[in-house]
Design an enzyme around this catalytic site. Structure first.
Site, PDB file in Angstrom:
ATOM      1  N   ASP A   1       0.902  -0.843   0.405  1.00  0.00           N
ATOM      2  CA  ASP A   1      -0.064  -0.088   0.364  1.00  0.00           C
ATOM      3  C   ASP A   1       0.804   1.118   0.140  1.00  0.00           C
ATOM      4  O   ASP A   1       1.809   0.839   0.395  1.00  0.00           O
ATOM      5  CB  ASP A   1      -0.608  -0.009   1.424  1.00  0.00           C
ATOM      6  CG  ASP A   1      -1.885   0.655   1.028  1.00  0.00           C
ATOM      7  OD1 ASP A   1      -2.839   1.440  -0.046  1.00  0.00           O
ATOM      8  OD2 ASP A   1      -2.647  -0.064   2.304  1.00  0.00           O
TER       9      ASP A   1
ATOM     10  N   ASP B   1     -10.890   1.516  -2.878  1.00  0.00           N
ATOM     11  CA  ASP B   1     -11.708   1.779  -1.737  1.00  0.00           C
ATOM     12  C   ASP B   1     -12.947   1.451  -1.498  1.00  0.00           C
ATOM     13  O   ASP B   1     -13.969   1.516  -0.325  1.00  0.00           O
ATOM     14  CB  ASP B   1     -11.393   2.085  -0.396  1.00  0.00           C
ATOM     15  CG  ASP B   1      -9.900   1.926   0.316  1.00  0.00           C
ATOM     16  OD1 ASP B   1      -8.601   0.554  -0.057  1.00  0.00           O
ATOM     17  OD2 ASP B   1      -8.666   2.628   1.437  1.00  0.00           O
TER      18      ASP B   1
HETATM   19  C1  GLA Z   1      -5.929   1.716   2.455  1.00  0.00           C
HETATM   20  C2  GLA Z   1      -5.558   0.920   1.694  1.00  0.00           C
HETATM   21  C3  GLA Z   1      -7.375  -0.341   2.221  1.00  0.00           C
HETATM   22  C4  GLA Z   1      -6.773  -0.503   3.336  1.00  0.00           C
HETATM   23  C5  GLA Z   1      -6.128   0.259   4.288  1.00  0.00           C
HETATM   24  C6  GLA Z   1      -5.833  -0.219   5.539  1.00  0.00           C
HETATM   25  O1  GLA Z   1      -6.797   2.528   2.590  1.00  0.00           O
HETATM   26  O2  GLA Z   1      -6.727   1.104   0.257  1.00  0.00           O
HETATM   27  O3  GLA Z   1      -7.739  -1.851   1.768  1.00  0.00           O
HETATM   28  O4  GLA Z   1      -5.875  -1.813   3.185  1.00  0.00           O
HETATM   29  O5  GLA Z   1      -4.866   1.462   3.610  1.00  0.00           O
HETATM   30  O6  GLA Z   1      -4.886   0.623   6.225  1.00  0.00           O
END
Ligand code: GLA
Length: 703
Positions: free
Chosen positions: A454, A524
């Site tokens: 990420d 997300d």
């Molecule tokens: C980002 C990702 C999510 C999750 C969060 C965790 O927003 O896109 O899927 O992994 O971080 O903090």
């Protein structure tokens, strides 16, 4: 031979197209044709200077393949540099060329050299015959004895064949709303698509498509390109007063400077371009097949993506061994094959306030470490995967306390926090080695088969104050180069591990990272309706196999929308399927339905993930209908999602695509009885797909 030289004219020939360039008397390289195949001889007369007036001389430069800034050229340049004596005028002319093989493709290299200084630029072209694509990049070499300061170093200029009108299609977006399609007329001036945040970004994506305003999903001429770069990028679409439309793209020149020392080479990212006479659908299919054959890491490109479970939406940061085991048991019963623990498993990570950078397991949450959970997950028949965000640090972390100098920052300035975190200066080799070190430990000490990588904030205040002044602006590029180097090394050491690229959802989706990543976290936003528009835009460029889609809880956490289990599944079956809801809260009935859906998906996923995609109806116009045809044209799947039926209108007819007209197919709509229909019938008469009321859905299996 796909590249032919005919009297200073080169034809880069692919299955359906010719890309023709010629070297004119001044040593300039003019684009003469790009589109359906033609005879190169017919292009000779186009290789002429085009003088308009003393105010507009050298108009032919507007159709050149690469435009160093110098002389009488005033368009968007593709290269801008300053020599050690402060001369900023580049005068490059073609000095030689070579044609050879590179892997499965033919490669043309045209070398340009400055008439006085030691600057050399190799324009590199590779044909990808099967997909009607040309890959382009540049090698910029300093053959002199003093440094050259590069101020702009693009990958390619694409000249769009002349038309009466031009239309640009691109995507825009933001967090939870990525890859939203847009189109606009191209009038004189410039339209810039770009990112300055240090990554690919979700506000735009490095891809363009241009047509004459009449192309549609299945017909019409479309010229397009996608840039393989995961840092600051810029694509400028420029129309001049002489009706020339040129697309200049590559690394963003904003705040960029690269000190090219004597003897050094700077390589730009690849910019791939193509032409389709089959509209936007034809464009997407070429790009999808190309990604699967030539871009995605070979180790997993041909493998089916496993059905995964991820606990992020279920638990947030509140992960612990006991609860993860409960979720794993439920997930295994549904048929999940890969169980992924998201954020919150390490350091003192109880919220986004602390812990980033401390990549050791939190023993309050996992008293026996990760291994007991991994063992349990494996015994349940699933692989184990984990989330990391290696480029970041919370000020409240052991890593930051030990190395406060490891973040990007300017003297006398406090760095802006975003999500309470700062960005590590990955341009530094010690930071690169640290990340490589802990990732190597993590992957060698545990049976981990999947990494979700990420990046949850942009780069800002990009200071690298201890570097020599002339190198400080290199961070925009060095960060990405070192990121790629880490991924390359990890993939070499751990070929069995599948990597997912994520950046607060789909903020790092591009062909550059796809050389190292097997898939993308698309967004997300997991709402089944919103996702249809996000996934449609994504699918214009990127293949379904790389598009991760989860089924999550209803009501959805983001917008409170309630839709059925089936509707959520059908929406998520459009790519690689995952589940991300809190299964502990799902009723027995919901779990049973989910189990059936997972099993159904396993029966169609080879067609979805490895087949050919046809977009039959767009969510921008109402219902979403997508069709996938397997590579032997034996099987097909249609996924249909309605939004809201109005006025009692009867469903329209949907004509299918890509089938064998002479074959007789058996058609099964959901659980209804199977009936037979010829390929001709399915494609020319079509099917009535009943979508009633609100949020109805259908799965049509065709064999
Ligand atoms: C980002 C990702 C999510 C999750 C969060 C965790 O927003 O896109 O899927 O992994 O971080 O903090």
């Amino acid at each position: 031979m796909a590249i032919l030289n005919y009297d200073n004219i080169f034809e880069l020939k692919t299955k359906m197209t010719s890309y023709i360039i010629g070297i004119n008397e001044a040593g300039g390289i003019q684009n003469l044709h790009w589109g359906k195949q033609v005879n190169p001889e017919d292009c000779i007369s186009l290789l002429n200077p085009r003088h308009h007036s003393s105010f507009d001389q050298n108009v032919e430069k507007e159709r050149e393949e690469y435009n160093p800034w110098g002389g009488l050229f005033y368009g968007e340049p593709s290269l801008k540099a300053m020599y050690a004596d402060n001369v900023r005028d580049l005068k490059l002319a073609c000095s030689e060329y070579s044609i050879d093989r590179h892997g499965n493709s033919d490669q043309l290299t045209i070398t340009l050299k400055d008439l006085y200084y030691g600057l050399q630029v190799d324009l590199i072209y590779r044909t990808q015959d099967e997909f009607d694509l040309v890959e382009r990049y540049c090698r910029i070499i300093n053959n002199g004895e003093t440094p050259i300061m590069l101020e702009n170093a693009c990958s390619a200029v694409w000249n769009i064949p002349e038309a009466e009108e031009y239309r640009l299609t691109h995507v825009t977006g933001k967090w939870a709303c990525e890859t939203q399609l847009r189109s606009c007329d191209i009038t004189e001036g410039k339209k810039i698509l770009e990112c300055r945040k240090g990554s690919t970004g979700s506000s735009a994506n490095p891809w363009f498509a241009i047509d004459n305003g009449f192309a549609n999903e299945e017909a019409g001429d479309v010229w397009f390109g996608a840039l393989a770069w995961s840092g600051n990028w810029k694509i400028t679409v420029e129309k001049t007063a002489f009706n020339n439309v040129r697309v200049v793209g590559g690394i963003n020149d904003f705040d960029f400077a690269w000190n090219l020392k004597a003897g050094e080479t700077f390589e730009t990212p690849v910019f791939v371009g193509g032409y389709s006479d089959g509209g936007f659908g034809g464009m997407s299919r070429k790009l999808h097949k190309y990604q699967m054959a030539c871009v995605m890491p070979k180790t997993h490109a041909d493998e089916i993506r496993k059905v995964l479970y991820n606990s992020w939406e279920a638990t947030g940061f509140d992960v612990n061994a006991a609860e993860q085991v409960l979720l794993a048991q439920k997930a295994a019963k549904l048929g999940v094959e890969l169980f992924v623990v998201d954020d919150g498993w390490f350091g003192s990570r109880n919220s986004d306030m602390a812990g980033l950078g401390d990549w050791y397991v939190n023993t309050n949450k996992f008293p026996g470490g990760l291994d007991p959970l991994i063992k349990e997950v494996n015994e349940l028949g699933m692989d184990f995967g984990i989330w990391v965000e290696p480029e970041m640090v919370n000020p409240d972390s052991d890593l930051y306390r030990a190395h406060p100098d490891w973040v990007y920052s300017f003297t006398n300035r406090e760095g802006s926090l975003a999500r309470n975190q700062l960005v590590l200066n990955l341009s530094k080799n010690e930071v690169k080695n640290y990340i490589l070190g802990f990732m190597t430990d993590l992957l060698s000490q545990h049976n981990i088969k999947f990494i979700k990588w990420d990046m949850n904030r942009p780069i800002s205040e990009p200071g690298w104050m201890e570097a020599p002044l002339e190198c400080q602006r290199e961070i925009w590029v060095r960060h990405v180069q070192n990121l790629y180097a880490i991924w390359e090394e990890l993939r070499r050491k751990f070929p069995h591990v599948v990597f997912e690229s994520c950046s607060g959802g789909g903020g790092r989706v591009d062909l550059g990272i796809l050389r190292y990543a097997d898939e993308f976290w698309t967004s997300d936003n997991t709402d089944a309706l919103d996702r249809q528009r996000i996934q449609e835009g994504f699918s214009y460029v990127y293949c379904p196999k790389a598009m991760m889609c989860w089924v999550t809880d209803s009501p959805n956490w983001l917008n409170g929308r309630k839709v059925s289990v089936k509707y959520r599944f059908v929406s998520a079956m459009m790519g690689s399927l995952g589940i991300g809801g809190n299964l502990n809260e799902w009723s027995e009935e919901e779990l049973n339905e989910a189990e059936e859906m997972v099993s159904l998906y396993k029966g169609i996923r080879h067609t979805v993930q490895d087949g050919t995609l046809y977009r039959l109806s767009s969510p921008r116009k109402g219902n979403t209908v997508v069709q996938y045809v397997d590579n032997n044209i034996q099987e097909s799947v249609v996924l249909a999602l309605g939004h809201s039926q109005q006025f009692g209108d009867a469903p329209g007819r949907t004509r299918l695509r890509g089938l064998d007209p002479e074959k007789i197919y058996s058609v099964r709509i959901d659980d209804e009885e199977t009936f037979s229909m010829s390929g001709k019938g399915l494609m020319n008469i079509g099917l009535f797909i009943q979508l009633r009321s609100d949020f109805d859905s259908r799965i049509i299996r065709i064999k």
